[in-house]
Scaffold this motif. Structure first.
Motif, PDB file in Angstrom:
ATOM      1  N   HIS A   1      -7.538   4.777  -5.771  1.00 47.06           N
ATOM      2  CA  HIS A   1      -6.885   5.437  -6.534  1.00 47.06           C
ATOM      3  C   HIS A   1      -5.863   6.411  -5.985  1.00 47.06           C
ATOM      4  CE1 HIS A   1      -9.602   3.643  -9.716  1.00 47.06           C
ATOM      5  NE2 HIS A   1     -10.707   3.630  -8.078  1.00 47.06           N
ATOM      6  N   LYS A   2      -6.005   6.897  -5.202  1.00 45.65           N
ATOM      7  CA  LYS A   2      -4.699   7.739  -5.130  1.00 45.65           C
ATOM      8  C   LYS A   2      -3.277   6.969  -4.495  1.00 45.65           C
ATOM      9  CE  LYS A   2      -7.664  11.802  -3.099  1.00 45.65           C
ATOM     10  NZ  LYS A   2      -8.501  12.487  -2.228  1.00 45.65           N
ATOM     11  N   ASP A   3      -4.050   6.252  -3.854  1.00 49.72           N
ATOM     12  CA  ASP A   3      -2.516   5.602  -2.860  1.00 49.72           C
ATOM     13  C   ASP A   3      -1.666   4.599  -4.553  1.00 49.72           C
ATOM     14  OD1 ASP A   3      -3.990   6.307  -0.741  1.00 49.72           O
ATOM     15  OD2 ASP A   3      -4.171   3.905   0.421  1.00 49.72           O
ATOM     16  N   MET A   4      -2.596   4.461  -5.200  1.00 48.85           N
ATOM     17  CA  MET A   4      -1.810   3.450  -6.254  1.00 48.85           C
ATOM     18  C   MET A   4      -0.478   4.292  -6.365  1.00 48.85           C
ATOM     19  SD  MET A   4      -0.978   0.602  -8.180  1.00 48.85           S
ATOM     20  CE  MET A   4      -3.088  -0.181  -7.990  1.00 48.85           C
ATOM     21  N   GLY A   5      -0.886   5.041  -7.265  1.00 51.79           N
ATOM     22  CA  GLY A   5       0.265   6.422  -7.466  1.00 51.79           C
ATOM     23  C   GLY A   5       1.584   7.023  -6.363  1.00 51.79           C
ATOM     24  N   ALA A   6       1.472   6.372  -5.606  1.00 55.37           N
ATOM     25  CA  ALA A   6       2.602   6.742  -4.236  1.00 55.37           C
ATOM     26  C   ALA A   6       2.877   6.038  -3.907  1.00 55.37           C
ATOM     27  CB  ALA A   6       1.755   7.139  -3.448  1.00 55.37           C
ATOM     28  N   GLU A   7       3.871   6.245  -2.973  1.00 56.24           N
ATOM     29  CA  GLU A   7       5.741   5.710  -2.757  1.00 56.24           C
ATOM     30  C   GLU A   7       4.268   3.675  -2.472  1.00 56.24           C
ATOM     31  OE1 GLU A   7       9.057   4.832   0.469  1.00 56.24           O
ATOM     32  OE2 GLU A   7       8.058   6.650   0.412  1.00 56.24           O
ATOM     33  N   GLN A   8       5.373   3.552  -2.374  1.00 53.66           N
ATOM     34  CA  GLN A   8       4.272   1.720  -2.086  1.00 53.66           C
ATOM     35  C   GLN A   8       5.435   1.359  -0.598  1.00 53.66           C
ATOM     36  OE1 GLN A   8       1.559   0.590  -3.511  1.00 53.66           O
ATOM     37  NE2 GLN A   8       1.477   2.226  -3.568  1.00 53.66           N
TER      38      GLN A   8
ATOM     39  N   THR B   1       0.542  -0.749  -0.147  1.00 49.05           N
ATOM     40  CA  THR B   1       0.190  -0.086  -0.001  1.00 49.05           C
ATOM     41  C   THR B   1       0.831   1.309  -0.337  1.00 49.05           C
ATOM     42  OG1 THR B   1      -2.266   0.899   0.905  1.00 49.05           O
ATOM     43  CG2 THR B   1      -0.441  -0.067   2.316  1.00 49.05           C
ATOM     44  N   ALA B   2       0.382   2.631  -0.108  1.00 52.39           N
ATOM     45  CA  ALA B   2       0.459   3.732   0.422  1.00 52.39           C
ATOM     46  C   ALA B   2       1.619   3.842   1.137  1.00 52.39           C
ATOM     47  CB  ALA B   2      -0.058   5.054  -0.107  1.00 52.39           C
TER      48      ALA B   2
END
Length: 117
Positions: A68-75, A59-60
């Motif tokens: 949708h927001k979490d997908m583009g953040a650092e995982q 997850t983020a």
């Protein structure tokens, strides 16, 4: 078969990359609780490892709860309790920012035109 073979069906490639980077261990370093959890652990890192009965999720780093927001953040890799703690902390921060904005912004400007109020 090792415990690293139990991967989710969706986004398996991303999951494997993040898990390998994390060493199949939760990457939380204490942000899941306000009082600084994991202080006594080496590197202040959560001790939970990925196992079939205790899976880690990708997850983020600062989850919002919106995929949708979490997908583009650092995982990162989190265990369930650490994810819940980080999500609650993110929501608390967002709520505090919204409350501050609400108190800083008047609903109506009641000062008469030309006044210095």
């Amino acid at each position: 078969m090792s415990f690293t073979d139990f991967a989710p069906i969706a986004a398996e490639t991303v999951w494997r990359v993040v898990m390998q980077a994390a060493g199949y261990q939760c990457q939380c370093t204490g942000g899941c609780k306000p009082e600084g959890a994991h202080k006594t652990n080496p590197g202040h890192r959560c001790k939970r490892e990925h196992k079939p009965w205790q899976p880690l999720i990708v997850t983020a780093a600062a989850p919002t709860g919106d995929p949708h927001k979490d997908m583009g953040a650092e995982q990162v890799a989190y265990c369930g309790p650490c994810y819940d703690g980080h999500l609650a902390a993110t929501k608390r921060t967002a709520r505090a920012a919204a409350d501050k904005h609400e108190t800083d912004t008047p609903l109506f400007d009641l000062a008469p035109e030309g006044s210095d109020l």
